[in-house]
Design a protein around this motif. Structure first.
Motif, PDB file in Angstrom:
ATOM      1  N   ASP A   1       0.826  -1.212   0.000  1.00 27.81           N
ATOM      2  CA  ASP A   1       0.000   0.000   0.000  1.00 27.81           C
ATOM      3  C   ASP A   1       0.859   1.260   0.000  1.00 27.81           C
ATOM      4  OD1 ASP A   1      -2.715  -1.231   0.335  1.00 27.81           O
ATOM      5  OD2 ASP A   1      -1.747  -2.046   2.112  1.00 27.81           O
ATOM      6  N   TYR A   2       1.982   1.197   0.716  1.00 31.29           N
ATOM      7  CA  TYR A   2       2.830   2.376   0.867  1.00 31.29           C
ATOM      8  C   TYR A   2       4.280   2.033   0.548  1.00 31.29           C
ATOM      9  CZ  TYR A   2      -1.231   3.818   3.594  1.00 31.29           C
ATOM     10  OH  TYR A   2      -2.511   4.100   3.998  1.00 31.29           O
ATOM     11  N   LEU A   3       5.025   3.059   0.173  1.00 31.42           N
ATOM     12  CA  LEU A   3       6.468   2.944  -0.011  1.00 31.42           C
ATOM     13  C   LEU A   3       7.163   3.970   0.877  1.00 31.42           C
ATOM     14  CD1 LEU A   3       6.780   2.715  -3.914  1.00 31.42           C
ATOM     15  CD2 LEU A   3       7.099   0.842  -2.282  1.00 31.42           C
ATOM     16  N   ILE A   4       8.304   3.585   1.409  1.00 31.32           N
ATOM     17  CA  ILE A   4       9.182   4.518   2.113  1.00 31.32           C
ATOM     18  C   ILE A   4      10.416   4.728   1.245  1.00 31.32           C
ATOM     19  CG2 ILE A   4      10.624   4.905   4.138  1.00 31.32           C
ATOM     20  CD1 ILE A   4       7.721   5.109   4.802  1.00 31.32           C
ATOM     21  N   ARG A   5      10.680   5.988   0.910  1.00 29.71           N
ATOM     22  CA  ARG A   5      11.856   6.336   0.120  1.00 29.71           C
ATOM     23  C   ARG A   5      12.791   7.189   0.968  1.00 29.71           C
ATOM     24  NH1 ARG A   5       8.942   7.967  -5.654  1.00 29.71           N
ATOM     25  NH2 ARG A   5       8.825   5.828  -6.459  1.00 29.71           N
ATOM     26  N   GLY A   6      14.082   6.995   0.780  1.00 29.95           N
ATOM     27  CA  GLY A   6      15.049   7.770   1.540  1.00 29.95           C
ATOM     28  C   GLY A   6      16.230   8.199   0.689  1.00 29.95           C
ATOM     29  N   ARG A   7      16.734   9.403   0.963  1.00 27.30           N
ATOM     30  CA  ARG A   7      17.905   9.917   0.244  1.00 27.30           C
ATOM     31  C   ARG A   7      18.826  10.603   1.244  1.00 27.30           C
ATOM     32  NH1 ARG A   7      19.854  11.679  -4.708  1.00 27.30           N
ATOM     33  NH2 ARG A   7      21.036  13.624  -4.668  1.00 27.30           N
TER      34      ARG A   7
END
Length: 552
Positions: free
Chosen positions: A227-233
């Motif tokens: 349902d959701y994505l976690i993105r990180g930079r």
């Protein structure tokens, strides 16, 4: 003695005990109807046999997994519109040992525990069973996540099914899932890449401990819908690092929330340790806050225990009295379905304390004692839960005034999960009760980085204002109280707080404005202002902010 591997089904009539108390004849007739019409004949038609009848429950065995699935679907579909009968069904593959008198086996225990997690009117299946189904039949089930079942050593992944007329929304009632993409580092050096990987791995490990959410790591995202994505930079420049994290709705790739965090990466371990509590807290808060409408199409009586807990958590984030009461109703239902479910007991105790405190109500001593007993049961059932120890610590502090006991539970909660941000509030309240005002304010600084992303920002401001008032720092209290009242100007409780801070700070105009505003607003409890555990010399703070109080 004979051993055999079989597909086990456990079925239970929901609400049987209550029905027996209200209408014994109807309860008996319901069991007879299941035996004669809805359950046993259908099971027999699919090759099933009744191993044991237990009043309102059954244990059955089937020759193969698809026959068990067919039976569960047929039985529950036929009962979907029944006015009285609601079943829960749990299925698992396991070995049983039989003699002339009875049958035994760990598989039976697992099937019974799975049944308690099934939604009323639906069915729950173990991963062992799921893996034996054809790919086509697997599509009928929804991944419900990992479950820690009572007296079962390892967590088990379960799969859920409901009849079509109970799943009118596209998600079919499956539990929410969040996937963690690989985090990007710039510049792409071994050092910065290692820090990004540590942040990613730490968040995944903490997310895997959550109940009611399915966690998917990067390598599985291509084949596993979430349902959701976690993105990180991560961006590193000299002794400065900035990490940006986003919550994305995977259905349309819309960004729901973004947070930014900065620090000194020269000591990578210290940098990760500093960020992790804030990152984990934000992921937990934001996923719950945005997941509120997933199962709104389902009536409370159609939700499983884990779904009821998820609904209650969502209601708490709505920050108004009616949703809080609805959340407590959901938790009452969860405990009714599974009386020894530790997480439900702890959440219900915390919910009741929250409601009682915002209403400034005096609870019946026996009710309070029962909350304590429920929390002790929760500790026994969930000895590795940071939340459960936090909830008992709050009870010990706010109800019993037991500072030593609260300190012990705080320590245990932090030992289980050093990054559990929820315990910060309890640390601050304990410090305030002890008169350590600076420590109380310092404890809550972890929330400052969250800014507008903190759904409880007004609550924190209200607490800080009261700490500052108690410490005699009236100018700082005045600034903080005005900010809280500006954010929720129609909340009478915040106008009471504003009036108190203005009077102490000598702001006559602000005091007059707060008095006038309070006069125009109804005398209702404010979810931003709870009754605090205070020493006798500071009880004037609670008195001035009681929902029935007039502005100072």
């Amino acid at each position: 003695m004979r051993r055999r591997l079989t597909t086990l089904m456990c079925a239970d009539l929901v609400g049987y005990s209550a029905l027996m108390g209200e209408n014994e004849a109807l309860a008996v007739a319901s069991v007879q109807e299941l035996r004669r019409t809805h359950l046993e004949p259908v099971a027999k038609a699919h090759g099933g046999e009744v191993l044991k009848r237990m009043g309102d429950g059954w244990i059955l065995a089937f020759p193969d997994v698809e026959e068990a699935l067919d039976c569960a679907e047929e039985v529950q579909s036929s009962l979907a519109d029944h006015e009285v009968i609601t079943l829960r069904i749990g299925c698992h593959i396991g070995e049983i040992v039989e003699d002339e008198a009875d049958f035994y086996g760990n598989g039976v225990n697992i099937a019974q525990r799975i049944e308690t997690e099934a939604p009323p009117g639906g069915a729950m299946f173990s991963e062992d069973l799921f893996q034996q189904l054809s790919e086509e039949r697997q599509q009928e089930l929804n991944d419900a996540g990992m479950f820690n079942l009572k007296n079962i050593a390892k967590p088990i992944r379960l799969y859920q099914w409901r009849p079509a007329n109970l799943t009118t929304a596209p998600d079919k009632g499956q539990l929410p899932s969040v996937g963690f993409e690989s985090f990007v580092a710039a510049p792409d050096t071994p050092e910065s890449t290692a820090i990004a990987q540590d942040l990613h791995d730490g968040l995944v490990q903490l997310s895997l401990k959550r109940t009611g959410f399915t966690t998917v790591d990067a390598e599985m995202l291509a084949t596993t819908p979430t349902d959701y994505l976690i993105r990180g930079r991560l961006r590193v420049s000299g002794n400065r690092a900035r990490f940006s994290m986003s919550l994305v709705l995977r259905d349309d790739m819309r960004t729901l929330w973004t947070g930014t965090y900065e620090g000194d990466p020269s000591d990578p371990f210290a940098f990760v340790d500093e960020l992790m509590p804030r990152l984990e807290g934000d992921v937990r808060i934001q996923t719950i806050a945005y997941d509120g409408e997933r199962q709104a199409h389902l009536d409370i009586n159609q939700l499983s225990v884990s779904e009821l807990r998820a609904r209650a958590a969502t209601m708490f984030f709505k920050q108004s009295l009616e949703p809080w009461e609805q959340g407590l109703e959901a938790l009452d239902r969860a405990v009714l379905l599974s009386p020894d479910d530790g997480m439900s007991l702890a959440m219900r105790a915390q919910s009741r304390m929250n409601l009682s405190n915002v209403m400034f109500a005096e609870e019946d001593p026996e009710v309070l004692a029962q909350l304590g007993r429920d929390l002790d049961v929760a500790i026994e059932e969930c000895p590795t839960s940071d939340f459960v120890f936090w909830a008992r610590g709050a009870y010990r502090l706010k109800v019993l005034g037991d500072l030593q006991g609260a300190a012990s539970d705080i320590a245990r909660s932090r030992e289980i999960n050093p990054n559990f941000i929820g315990v910060v509030d309890l640390i601050a309240q304990k410090a305030f009760l002890e008169g350590n005002y600076d420590d109380a304010l310092e404890a809550l600084t972890v929330y400052e980085e969250m800014g507008s992303g903190d759904p409880f920002r007004v609550n924190r401001l209200c607490f800080n204002a009261r700490v500052l008032l108690g410490a005699g720092q009236y100018e700082a209290a005045h600034v903080t109280a005005l900010e809280a009242a500006d954010l929720r100007p129609m909340d009478r409780g915040l106008q009471l707080l504003k009036a108190l801070a203005c009077k102490k700070a000598g702001d006559a105009a602000g005091l007059a404005a707060a008095r006038a505003a309070a006069k125009q607003l109804p005398k209702l409890p404010s979810v931003s202002l709870n009754r605090l555990a205070l020493p006798d010399e500071l009880q004037w703070l609670n008195d001035a902010l009681h929902p029935e109080a007039e502005p100072v």
